[in-house]
Scaffold this motif. Structure first.
Motif: not given
Lengths: 234, 234
Positions: A5, A7, A18-19, A22, A79, A83-88
């Motif tokens: 990513s 970021t 973070v938790a 999602p 989006y 993207r921040e989580i990384g699931v894109t």
């Protein structure tokens, strides 16, 4: 490994935030599915089950402040969070232990829809080899190393009995897996730099029990109750 | 229904603290299993994965402050937390939907050890009736009402496909179940006074992905990365 990513690695988001990301992502997806295009922080906070001040604070870490009088653009915020989580991006995952829970996880639709692709199912029991679960063949545990290297797997899921979990984790760590999701009812010991998250299926049930107990007590608030020091009903 | 505890119903514990109490209970059980009798707030905070100031604040809601220079008595604190949550008592539970996940939940050792007793397994598929899972026979979903009344069940677990979950929840609510644990990937609508907790098996995986992404970025921090506004790798 390629950069996953763009970021800024120096910007640290608090673990509690973070938790919750999602959870916001799930709430935004539910809103989008019903055709909603913009939402206020209050709407989103209600959908996610948090208070709106906490939600705004959390989203500020992502540089998302919404638009005054309009709120948040649902698709854009989805989006940003994804993207921040990384699931894109695509996350190849292996599941070790194909009993009932492993079967259930292999069939779980919520993994693929968030970018997690189950590339292999592994079990130490040779009689399971070749069985097809959710379109993926079960393979011998011995093939873990080859699979992890072939697919650049960074995340391993352990769904074995408790007695096997540490051995599986040791093997995963030895061949380069750096994140482990542990469903086995055991505490894993791993070296620094390896992240382990544990799913305890009874935690949510205990939270329900707390509220259930309070409902029962509330209904009987007028009745005399023994003082706590006596030990009461317990 | 009889009073299920002697705790003061007027004392309200913040929801975030309630959610951490089962985590403390698990950490204390792990400490007790290794023979530890007393622990400092720092030890317990480390075992539970929270900071010690938060832990002390959380435990103060239970009236637990530890002993200066000694710390907390592990067994007594376990008892206090278990009583506060309500898991010192017996909670009869029904599981509806006996596919792979239902099988896995019926076999899950972590329920019984926390006071949750699976009194019935129910499935709409008549071909499953009579199958014995973890010592309990699968029964037709139509028997839900009789079972709930016979066993005074207050908590129902839904492990059906998403398409069936709302119907099952409606039926549970109609016959007096007031707490629902939902494993189906769907949002349930229930009347006020009914508590629903949803288990999303992908949430922990997303938290791992966040850290995994940061590790990948950190390892490449010296390499040039595109600015966030360009969309990057996503």
């Amino acid at each position: 490994m390629t950069a996953r990513s763009s970021t800024d690695p120096a910007r640290v988001i608090p673990e509690a935030t973070v938790a919750r990301l999602p959870v916001y992502l799930r709430a935004l997806t539910a809103l989008a599915d019903t055709g909603i295009r913009t939402c206020s922080s209050e709407d989103l906070a209600t959908a996610a089950g948090v208070n709106s001040a906490k939600l705004r604070k959390d989203l500020s870490y992502l540089g998302s402040y919404g638009t005054r009088g309009v709120g948040y653009d649902v698709d854009y915020l989805r989006y940003q969070i994804a993207r921040e989580i990384g699931v894109t991006q695509d996350w190849p995952v292996v599941i070790v232990g194909i009993g009932n829970l492993g079967h259930a996880l292999a069939n779980y639709s919520g993994f693929r829809s968030r970018g997690f692709r189950v590339v292999a199912l592994l079990d130490a029991d040779p009689s399971l080899s070749g069985e097809i679960v959710a379109g993926v063949a079960v393979r011998p545990f011995d093939e873990l190393e080859a699979i992890v290297h072939d697919h650049d797997v960074a995340i391993g899921v352990i769904a074995t009995p408790a007695s096997a979990a540490q051995d599986v984790a040791d093997r995963m760590v030895a061949i380069g897996i750096t994140s482990i999701l542990n469903f086995a009812p055991s505490v894993l010991s791993v070296p620094e730099g390896v992240d382990v998250r544990k799913v305890d299926l009874s935690i949510e049930l205990q939270i329900l029990a707390y509220h259930e107990q309070r409902k029962a007590n509330g209904a009987e608030a007028a009745a005399p109750v023994a003082p706590v020091a006596d030990g009461g009903a317990a």
